[in-house]
Design a protein around this motif. Structure first.
Motif, mmCIF file in Angstrom:
data_model
loop_
_atom_site.group_PDB
_atom_site.id
_atom_site.type_symbol
_atom_site.label_atom_id
_atom_site.label_comp_id
_atom_site.label_asym_id
_atom_site.label_seq_id
_atom_site.Cartn_x
_atom_site.Cartn_y
_atom_site.Cartn_z
ATOM 1 N N PRO A 212 0.641 -1.116 0.091
ATOM 2 C CA PRO A 212 0.034 0.005 0.015
ATOM 3 C C PRO A 212 0.899 1.159 -0.112
ATOM 4 O O PRO A 212 0.984 1.885 0.946
ATOM 5 C CB PRO A 212 -0.565 -0.292 1.399
ATOM 6 N N ARG A 215 -0.432 4.670 1.405
ATOM 7 C CA ARG A 215 -0.537 4.513 2.835
ATOM 8 C C ARG A 215 0.724 4.793 3.626
ATOM 9 O O ARG A 215 1.153 5.344 4.654
ATOM 10 C CB ARG A 215 -1.244 3.479 3.459
ATOM 11 N N ILE A 216 1.793 4.238 2.968
ATOM 12 C CA ILE A 216 3.353 4.225 3.829
ATOM 13 C C ILE A 216 4.395 5.178 3.172
ATOM 14 O O ILE A 216 5.210 5.201 3.941
ATOM 15 C CB ILE A 216 3.790 2.536 3.426
ATOM 16 N N SER A 330 4.425 2.105 12.866
ATOM 17 C CA SER A 330 3.233 2.542 12.116
ATOM 18 C C SER A 330 3.465 2.042 10.446
ATOM 19 O O SER A 330 2.292 1.759 10.000
ATOM 20 C CB SER A 330 3.624 4.120 12.172
ATOM 21 N N ARG A 334 0.352 -0.357 8.934
ATOM 22 C CA ARG A 334 -0.379 0.210 7.616
ATOM 23 C C ARG A 334 -0.268 -0.560 6.436
ATOM 24 O O ARG A 334 -0.633 -0.280 5.338
ATOM 25 C CB ARG A 334 0.300 1.709 7.266
ATOM 26 N N THR A 335 0.691 -1.744 6.575
ATOM 27 C CA THR A 335 0.739 -2.569 5.572
ATOM 28 C C THR A 335 0.334 -4.048 5.860
ATOM 29 O O THR A 335 0.063 -4.386 6.963
ATOM 30 C CB THR A 335 2.453 -2.944 5.519
ATOM 31 N N THR A 391 1.011 12.618 10.059
ATOM 32 C CA THR A 391 0.702 11.101 9.980
ATOM 33 C C THR A 391 -0.005 10.888 11.226
ATOM 34 O O THR A 391 -1.126 10.063 11.460
ATOM 35 C CB THR A 391 1.971 10.332 9.932
ATOM 36 N N SER A 394 -3.805 11.978 10.560
ATOM 37 C CA SER A 394 -4.346 11.223 10.090
ATOM 38 C C SER A 394 -4.625 9.694 10.652
ATOM 39 O O SER A 394 -5.708 9.281 10.290
ATOM 40 C CB SER A 394 -3.635 10.938 8.787
ATOM 41 N N THR A 395 -3.838 9.324 11.649
ATOM 42 C CA THR A 395 -3.909 8.150 12.125
ATOM 43 C C THR A 395 -5.399 8.183 13.051
ATOM 44 O O THR A 395 -6.081 7.129 13.151
ATOM 45 C CB THR A 395 -2.624 7.754 12.922
ATOM 46 N N MET A 398 -8.462 7.635 11.335
ATOM 47 C CA MET A 398 -8.662 6.096 10.903
ATOM 48 C C MET A 398 -9.174 5.157 11.732
ATOM 49 O O MET A 398 -8.360 5.014 12.750
ATOM 50 C CB MET A 398 -7.240 5.566 10.233
ATOM 51 N N LEU A 401 -7.615 1.375 12.545
ATOM 52 C CA LEU A 401 -6.218 0.819 11.868
ATOM 53 C C LEU A 401 -5.129 0.735 12.863
ATOM 54 O O LEU A 401 -4.434 -0.273 12.821
ATOM 55 C CB LEU A 401 -5.710 1.939 10.779
#
Length: 407
Positions: A212, A215-216, A330, A334-335, A391, A394-395, A398, A401
């Motif tokens: 992704p 995302r990363i 992180s 995110r993966t 980040t 944004s986290t 989510m 996540l």
């Protein structure tokens, strides 16, 4: 999956191998800038040796990672440790002959570049193969702890490398390289004795195998700029002590090594104790650590005494001790489960890019002023800080996540 006893022995072997490998890497980064002057190299030539070798490491690491899937983890690990032992012994011989007057500066430079190139290509497979090996012998519940073992080994290696630079290299750098060669042989023996090829089964295969990148990529950017900043620091700290504070070559190596060792100790202490005590989520670790790193490097660029430089580098170690594990955690969260290896491989490339940018740019900026490289490192860490805070925000948006956890 390995039995408990075999897993413990294999983890010990991996820990020892990474510790010794990064002892050699850290030692070379600390010692080579001032040692290069003693051998007759210009600062730019020394920076080129380190930067070119970092680029080679970056390019070859994914190849070794692919080979570890084809021929196994153990052959890659054995190749890397054998290469580390042979090249360290070669460095010892080259330095000894040059200081004895048996080699010219130009020939010494060519030999150093050749050996460092071979070392980078051979050793670049160690980290991806070790990470893959650790994933093979641990369950998902054990994975964070297993990767923590590898991280501790890297930190301990940084300390030992700085300690060698501090205590032995100022009087006998050839002997210090010989010590590293002997330690690499010991690590190689531990692999042969304790680390059998792990059994890989269906649990290693996942349908969630897409990487992704959307995302990363911010986390990969943080890796590049933070490693670049730290590599600049490693390249120029001894040079700053020599040129701005008037230290001799021997004093600059010794005290620069001591300062970097203190930085590494602070990083390990935070990773081993503070992170588990705070129990912050990875995004918060990343954000707070990045802010501390920027503040410490900004102060370091302005102070004018060794004690002040030393203190700000300890604070930098605390910041990086929070920031780097938070970034890796992180990245993993995110993966997808089936793309962890791909993400780790790309992150190794990002680390290599940072290690390539740092030494050469540090040497070039040092020619302007001993403080300028530290200002550049501050700017890079500021970029990391801004991305980390974005980040973090944004986290929070989510759902499901990232959950708070102990790392």
């Amino acid at each position: 999956m390995e039995t408990g006893s075999h897993t413990t022995k294999a983890q010990f072997a991996l820990f020892l191998c990474l510790t010794i490998n990064f002892t050699g890497q850290s030692f070379l980064l600390v010692v080579l800038p001032p040692l290069g002057r003693l051998l007759g190299f210009s600062d730019i030539q020394t920076g080129a040796i380190l930067s070119i070798s970092a680029l080679l490491l970056m390019a070859s690491a994914p190849v070794w990672g692919y080979l570890s899937e084809r021929i196994g983890r153990r052959p890659i690990l054995l190749t890397a440790l054998a290469g580390a032992a042979i090249t360290a012994a070669a460095f010892s011989a080259i330095v000894s002959l040059r200081l004895a007057g048996s080699l010219s500066a130009l020939l010494t430079l060519g030999l150093f570049m050749s050996v460092r190139t071979a070392q980078s290509i051979a050793s670049s497979g160690l980290l991806p193969a070790a990470q893959a090996y650790m994933a093979d012998i641990t369950t998902p519940a054990q994975r964070a702890g297993g990767m923590g073992v590898l991280g501790s080994a890297i930190g301990l290696g940084a300390i030992l490398g700085a300690a060698l630079a501090w205590k032995i290299a100022p009087t006998d750098p050839a002997w210090a390289f010989a010590i590293i060669a002997v330690l690499a042989v010991i690590a190689l023996a531990s692999l042969l004795l304790f680390a059998n090829e792990p059994v890989r089964g269906a649990h290693n295969i996942s349908l969630d195998a897409r990487l992704p990148l959307a995302r990363i990529w911010p986390l990969l950017l943080i890796t590049v700029v933070s490693i670049s900043a730290y590599s600049i620091l490693q390249q120029v700290i001894a040079l700053r002590l020599q040129d701005a504070l008037g230290f001799t070559v021997e004093e600059s190596i010794s005290r620069g090594g001591a300062a970097l060792m203190a930085t590494a100790i602070a990083m390990i202490a935070v990773q081993a104790c503070a992170i588990r005590l705070f129990r912050w989520d990875p995004a918060r670790l990343l954000g707070v650590g990045a802010v501390l790193a920027v503040v410490s490097m900004l102060i370091c660029s302005m102070v004018n005494s060794y004690v002040e430089i030393f203190g700000t580098l300890v604070l930098l170690g605390i910041g990086l001790g929070l920031m780097l594990p938070g970034n890796l955690a992180s990245l993993s969260l995110r993966t997808g489960a089936g793309a962890q290896g791909k993400a780790a491989g790309i992150n190794v490339v990002a680390q290599g890019l940072g290690q390539a940018i740092g030494p050469l740019s540090g040497a070039a900026l040092h020619r302007i002023s001993p403080q300028v490289p530290f200002v550049a490192a501050t700017i890079l860490l500021t970029i990391a800080c801004v991305v980390a805070i974005c980040t973090w925000r944004s986290t929070k948006r989510m759902t499901g996540l990232i959950e708070p956890q102990s790392i």
